[in-house]
Design an enzyme around this catalytic site. Structure first.
Site, short mmCIF file in Angstrom:
data_model
loop_
_atom_site.label_atom_id
_atom_site.label_comp_id
_atom_site.label_asym_id
_atom_site.label_seq_id
_atom_site.Cartn_x
_atom_site.Cartn_y
_atom_site.Cartn_z
N GLY A 136 -6.67 -0.54 2.28
CA GLY A 136 -5.39 -0.17 1.64
C GLY A 136 -4.22 -0.74 2.39
O GLY A 136 -4.26 -0.86 3.62
N VAL A 137 -3.17 -1.12 1.66
CA VAL A 137 -2.06 -1.86 2.28
C VAL A 137 -0.68 -1.33 1.91
O VAL A 137 0.32 -1.98 2.19
CB VAL A 137 -2.10 -3.36 1.91
CG1 VAL A 137 -3.16 -4.07 2.69
CG2 VAL A 137 -2.26 -3.56 0.42
N GLY A 138 -0.60 -0.16 1.28
CA GLY A 138 0.70 0.30 0.78
C GLY A 138 1.71 0.60 1.87
O GLY A 138 2.91 0.47 1.65
N GLU A 139 1.25 1.00 3.03
CA GLU A 139 2.19 1.54 4.02
C GLU A 139 2.25 0.77 5.33
O GLU A 139 3.29 0.71 5.98
CB GLU A 139 1.84 3.02 4.28
CG GLU A 139 2.15 3.85 3.05
CD GLU A 139 1.44 5.19 3.04
OE1 GLU A 139 2.09 6.17 3.39
OE2 GLU A 139 0.26 5.26 2.65
N ARG A 160 -10.86 -5.62 3.18
CA ARG A 160 -10.83 -6.72 2.23
C ARG A 160 -9.77 -6.47 1.17
O ARG A 160 -9.62 -5.35 0.66
CB ARG A 160 -12.20 -6.81 1.56
CG ARG A 160 -12.38 -7.97 0.62
CD ARG A 160 -13.73 -7.81 -0.05
NE ARG A 160 -14.11 -8.97 -0.82
CZ ARG A 160 -15.18 -8.98 -1.60
NH1 ARG A 160 -15.96 -7.91 -1.67
NH2 ARG A 160 -15.49 -10.06 -2.29
N PRO A 209 -5.39 -9.91 -3.66
CA PRO A 209 -4.46 -10.37 -2.61
C PRO A 209 -3.02 -10.54 -3.09
O PRO A 209 -2.11 -10.47 -2.27
CB PRO A 209 -5.04 -11.74 -2.20
CG PRO A 209 -6.47 -11.71 -2.65
CD PRO A 209 -6.51 -10.84 -3.87
N GLY A 220 8.11 4.94 -5.85
CA GLY A 220 8.32 6.28 -5.33
C GLY A 220 8.48 6.34 -3.82
O GLY A 220 9.23 7.14 -3.30
N PHE A 221 7.72 5.51 -3.11
CA PHE A 221 7.76 5.46 -1.64
C PHE A 221 7.43 6.80 -1.00
O PHE A 221 7.85 7.08 0.12
CB PHE A 221 9.12 4.96 -1.14
CG PHE A 221 9.51 3.60 -1.69
CD1 PHE A 221 8.77 2.48 -1.36
CD2 PHE A 221 10.59 3.47 -2.53
CE1 PHE A 221 9.10 1.24 -1.87
CE2 PHE A 221 10.94 2.22 -3.05
CZ PHE A 221 10.18 1.10 -2.70
N GLY A 236 3.25 1.10 -9.18
CA GLY A 236 3.85 -0.22 -9.07
C GLY A 236 3.06 -1.15 -8.17
O GLY A 236 3.33 -2.35 -8.12
#
Lengths: 754, 334
Positions: A710-713, A636, A640, A245-246, A474
């Site tokens: 969190g690492v989505g963005e 953390r 990974p 979706g982004f 996703g």
């Protein structure tokens, strides 16, 4: 300087922090995962919208006479007969979020190209599409405004809106011995997940079931209940799998209401899948933005003033503010700072959040300006950043919960080989004689938790089940849930079922803001602990049980078994205990309160650094990104493996942002004119650079018990300015307007070809 | 997409007869041959082409690639782009053609796309592909929306005030440089057209793109053997590394003898209204030394007549660099 008030080593775990294959990978790789548009319901029919071919004006007439008589056509709806669709009311707090507030077909006004003006419903999709194409709409058009010049043009407010500020930035800039002042622009960028937006609406007995492409099923339910004028309990929203979706699928768009209304009116399930060109029109985009950045510094590189004035375009009917000042006030130490912003109306669809909203375009400008300042100072751009590291979040005086930007920069420099950099423009060559350019940029993204509820069941069949009304877009959320339950129970992942993406489940968070993982950790851990406690009570209290006469407090669950504490020899599979007690399942519920919208003691942010190498062949004006080294400080990593996916994918997206993506509005019609995947360029495999990602992996226990952020963005932030800096290093051309294109670089000096 | 009838051609004569029922073989034909369908079906989905009948020619025996006694190579109309590009005959004799085809589209598209279909590939002008806009090529007399509009990828050579669309093909640029001949079966029998005479400049009739008449079926293409010792090369420039139409491309055939250029062909893609053979560049090169100065002179000559639009002035310089680079690289081929 380490900034970590909670520096501890990570809690050991067999599953947390272990690179784990997605538990839904077999479904996805075998094509058996059911995506929204895969739903086929008995009696289902198809809707196809008619879209406006002007971007400003009034509908004069809609002639559906030919369409009505075409094969398979069931109905044509316009503003006259679509039925009531309501606007959402204002709400308090983070709820009922919607970007385009005007319900579809509300009136005869047209505000943007591609706005829905009618919808045809037929037995097949092709019949519906043919009917939609046969509907004749006439307009009274007016001259649209899709101008890309934004700063200095009329705004929605009398002046610029004040944002973060401290000290006297104007005076400090005026007095600064070294000044940089420039305007950076970025075009409208369109979300292009491969999965198109879709709704399968099923109205029966006064209730709606909506299969949606949603990053936020709970919010979608609340909005659609308001739009449809029914209680939230009469709407169920389901998103089992999302083809990404982004941000474009965070909030409901008008096609959802159209599909629901069609289903209501026809009393049949209706499927509406929008086309790729509609993806560019009526489901949001990252707005075009112009940003003025002023940096003042001492001759030694110490920042004395930061000014950021930016304007983003928005639609004629909604106010979408991009928030480009998100990272600016906290990235560097600077006593004097001022941010202002404004919105300029254009005849475009309403913009929305795209991956890293605010920070990504904001850092494009700020980090480009830092690079330019470094050149002006004749200083290494890594050193300039290290020099301006703040001790606290200077926007609010709070300590950072955990900040390791300096380590991102130094580790990245080491891995990249930055010490080999020759600063002179065009001075570095590869073995084939092509010119190399090196660039660097820092990045930041906020960390937070929202509220969440979950339920965990331990079942007599020996399996666990965890449920939550969040969704996996996703990024690997299904797997995170399973890991969390496994962490608490010791059950292997293949004995844990995860149900998400359904408003019938306990309400969960939106899949946005990179906060899903951190948000669900407290609730899932607590719910699992509650379920285990219930299990131990059952074990101890069953008169005929394995542990009759024991006390629950003396027992534990380990590796999926129940045992007296520390006595694995006496363990019993937990399903056996349930079976002997004739109990189908024990439950644990939990609700956790987030940090979002609440006062916190710490400033929660993630950080990172990108080092980029570009290859430049001036004799044919060919620019390619050849190498990226990225170091991320985002707490953390719970898993990974997909975390690395997120950063790698974001870097590729950054290549697109820097060099390719550009929604072009036709100056006369106002249409997004390159609305297809051949003309709207995204990176293809051949454009992907060599990518090296490192996670520093410092747990942030102030945010949650496992230390995840969190690492989505964050991976997208900073890529474009690092590329632009590398391009300058190779060519001597500073591009301040994205995307960086061949035509920008033709003026660079040509060296003799190799 | 409009309803259409799909029939299967049993032989060339039958196919010709079917298509001859259409008033035109050009834009808007009511009967169309279908081979790979990679372009036609795309246009049909957009309602830009709305044939009422499709004649499936995939069963016709027109897919061979073979060497003829005179040394030329015959490529069947239905030979798939992938097969042509990977053919040993083509790779060894005409590397420029193999390189050009492989630089276009994607593996999947090339597996479907046919040689003749590629010859007739439609422009990527966004206004041609969207019925909401005026376009003289799609709707003669309606006007040209591209002039003053989104025209970054459009033509700067051979355009008219009626149409500035570019021909998007890579294959055809190579075939131009190779002096290919197109063989056609029509209602009056067979005929051959040199590729140099096959395409029509837009002028005031941009809807007429080729010399094809109703009923005409391209059966094969022949490519004459290159003069002994010739080198050939294709270079394509674009924003991204793959799956994008050329902003500028160059096909070169070059033969030098005793330090002078004896035979040369220079054809350009991405910049012409048709696959663009540059006689000007060739004239500037023949009889001269293959050096940087002469290559630049040739490039200047090739672009002298360029008429850039609002967004594509950069193509003039880009095409020049492409020509110089391709000639330079070709001259260095062992």
């Amino acid at each position: 300087m380490e900034q970590d008030s909670n520096a501890q080593t990570a809690t050991p775990s067999k599953v947390i922090g272990v690179a784990t294959q997605r538990i839904d990978a077999p479904l996805k790789t075998t094509g058996t995962a059911v995506y929204t548009s895969d739903h086929h319901l008995p009696g289902m029919v198809y809707a196809w919208p008619v879209t406006a071919t002007i971007s400003r004006g009034t509908i004069l007439s809609v002639d559906a006479s030919e369409a009505q008589s075409m094969p398979g056509v069931l109905a044509v709806y316009t503003h006259k007969n679509i039925g009531p669709l309501y606007r959402t009311p204002p709400t308090v707090g983070f709820s009922m979020r919607q970007q385009e507030h005007r319900p579809p077909l509300e009136n005869l006004e047209v505000y943007y190209y591609g706005q829905y003006v009618a919808v045809a419903v037929a037995q097949t999709m092709e019949q519906a599409r043919a009917a939609a194409e046969a509907i004749k709409v006439t307009y009274q058009p007016e001259t649209p405004n899709v101008a890309t010049k934004l700063l200095g043009t009329p705004l929605t407010t009398p002046g610029m809106h004040p944002g973060s500020h401290r000290g006297d930035a104007a005076a400090a800039f005026a007095q600064a011995p070294v000044k940089h002042d420039a305007v950076y622009s970025s075009p409208a960028e369109t979300h292009n997940p491969i999965e198109l937006h879709a709704t399968v609406a099923d109205y029966r007995d006064g209730k709606y079931t909506l299969y949606e492409t949603s990053q936020a099923v709970v919010n979608h339910r609340d909005v659609m209940a308001a739009v449809l004028g029914v209680p939230p309990g009469n709407v169920r929203v389901i998103t089992r799998f999302l083809g990404s979706g982004f941000g474009g699928k965070l909030w409901p768009w008008p096609h959802s209401a159209l599909a629901a209304a069609c289903s209501h009116n026809l009393q049949r399930p209706v499927k509406l899948v929008i086309s790729r060109s509609m993806m560019f029109e009526s489901v949001g985009h990252r707005p075009a933005i112009e940003q003025q950045i002023q940096l003042g510094a001492e001759t030694n590189g110490k920042l004395t003033a930061i000014v950021q004035n930016y304007v983003n375009h928005t639609s004629m009917i909604d106010d979408y503010a991009e928030g480009c000042g998100e990272a600016t006030p906290l990235l560097y130490s600077c006593a004097n700072l001022k941010i202002t912003s404004g919105l300029a109306r254009r005849n475009v669809g309403t913009p929305t959040a795209m991956r890293g909203p605010g920070a990504v375009p904001g850092l494009w400008a700020l980090e480009s300006a830092m690079d330019e300042l470094a050149w002006q100072l004749k200083m290494d751009p890594v050193q300039l950043r290290l020099l301006n590291e703040p001790a606290v979040d200077e926007s609010n005086g709070k300590p950072f919960s955990s900040r390791h930007l300096k380590e991102c920069l130094t580790v990245g420099a080491e891995k990249f080989g930055w010490s080999q950099r020759k600063p002179a423009i065009g001075s570095m060559k590869n073995a084939q004689g092509a010119t190399l350019g090196w660039g660097v940029a820092a990045c930041s993204w906020g960390a937070m938790r929202s509220d969440a509820e979950t339920m965990v069941e331990l079942l007599a069949n020996g399996r666990a089940r965890v449920t939550c009304g969040t969704q996996d877009i996703g990024g690997g959320t299904y797997t995170i849930f399973a890991q969390l339950v496994s962490h608490e129970t010791g059950l292997p992942l293949n004995k844990i079922d995860v149900a998400l993406g359904d408003t019938k489940l306990p309400p969960g968070p939106v899949s946005g803001g990179s906060w899903t993982t951190a948000t669900v950790i407290p609730a899932v851990l607590q719910a699992t602990q509650n379920a285990v406690r219930s299990l131990l009570m059952l074990a101890a209290s069953s008169p005929d049980g394995y542990f009759a006469g024991s006390h629950a407090a003396d027992m534990e669950m380990s590796d999926g078994f129940v045992q007296p504490k520390g006595q694995p020899a006496k363990r019993v599979a937990f399903g056996e205990i349930l079976g002997r007690a004739n109990v189908k399942a024990v439950f644990g519920n939990a609700k956790s309160e987030g940090t979002l919208g609440r006062e916190t003691k710490y400033s929660f942010h993630s950080f990172g650094a990108h080092f980029v190498e570009i290859t430049w062949q001036p004799e044919i004006a060919r620019l390619r990104v050849s190498r990226v080294v990225t170091v991320i400080d985002a707490g953390r990593m719970i898993n990974p493996r997909p975390a690395r996916n997120q950063i790698e994918g974001a870097i590729v997206m950054g290549v697109g942002m820097a060099m390719l993506e550009d929604t072009q509005y036709d100056p006369r019609s106002g249409a997004p004119i390159n609305a297809n995947l051949a003309d709207y360029l995204l990176p293809v495999n051949a454009d992907c650079p060599k990518i090296d990602v490192t996670f520093l992996d410092y747990p942030d226990y102030h945010l949650d018990a496992l230390g995840a952020r969190g690492v989505g963005e964050i991976g997208l932030a900073g890529v474009a300015p690092a590329i632009a800096g590398a391009v300058y290093h190779a060519t001597g051309i500073r591009v301040r307007s994205l995307p960086i294109r061949i035509e920008d670089l033709l003026a660079a000096p040509q060296t003799a070809s190799a | 997409m409009q309803l259409f009838e799909l029939i299967t051609a049993q032989n060339v004569a039958g196919a010709v007869k079917e298509q001859a029922a259409s008033p035109t073989a050009q834009q808007g034909a009511s009967v169309r041959f279908i081979a790979g369908g990679t372009n036609l079906v795309d246009c049909m989905k957009l309602n830009v082409e709305t044939p009422r009948r499709l004649v499936d020619i995939n069963g016709l025996p027109l897919d061979t690639i073979e060497k003829l006694p005179d040394g030329s190579v015959k490529i069947g109309a239905l030979a798939r782009n992938s097969d042509v590009a990977q053919s040993d005959l083509i790779r060894t004799q005409f590397p420029v053609l193999s390189q050009a085809i492989l630089s276009g589209a994607t593996g999947q598209l090339r597996n479907m796309a046919s040689t003749a279909g590629n010859l007739l590939q439609k422009t990527r002008c966004v206004y041609y592909r969207d019925r909401a806009y005026a376009c003289n090529k799609r709707a003669p007399g309606s006007g040209c929306s591209a002039i003053g509009g989104y025209n970054r990828n459009l033509a700067i050579l051979g355009t008219s005030e009626h149409c500035i669309a570019s021909n998007p093909s890579d294959q055809n640029v190579a075939l131009m440089a190779l002096d290919a001949t197109i063989h056609i079966s029509g209602v009056n029998g067979q005929r051959s057209v040199p590729i140099a005479a096959f395409y029509l400049l837009p002028g005031s009739t941009p809807e007429k793109e080729t010399v094809l008449l109703p009923g005409d079926l391209i059966t094969h293409v022949t490519v004459p053997a290159l003069p002994s010792g010739s080198k050939s090369l294709y270079v394509k420039l674009r924003d991204r590394a793959s799956y994008e139409f050329a902003l500028a491309s160059t096909a070169v055939v070059l033969k030098t003898r005793q330090g002078k250029i004896e035979h040369v062909r220079v054809a350009l893609g991405g910049v012409g209204a048709i696959p663009w053979r540059s006689h000007e560049a060739e004239r500037a090169l023949v009889g001269h030394a293959p050096n940087a100065e002469n290559f630049r002179k040739a490039a200047e000559a090739a672009l002298k007549q360029a008429r850039p639009q609002s967004q594509n002035a950069f193509k003039v310089e880009l095409a020049k660099r492409c020509i110089v680079h391709t000639l330079t690289q070709a001259a260095q081929l062992a």
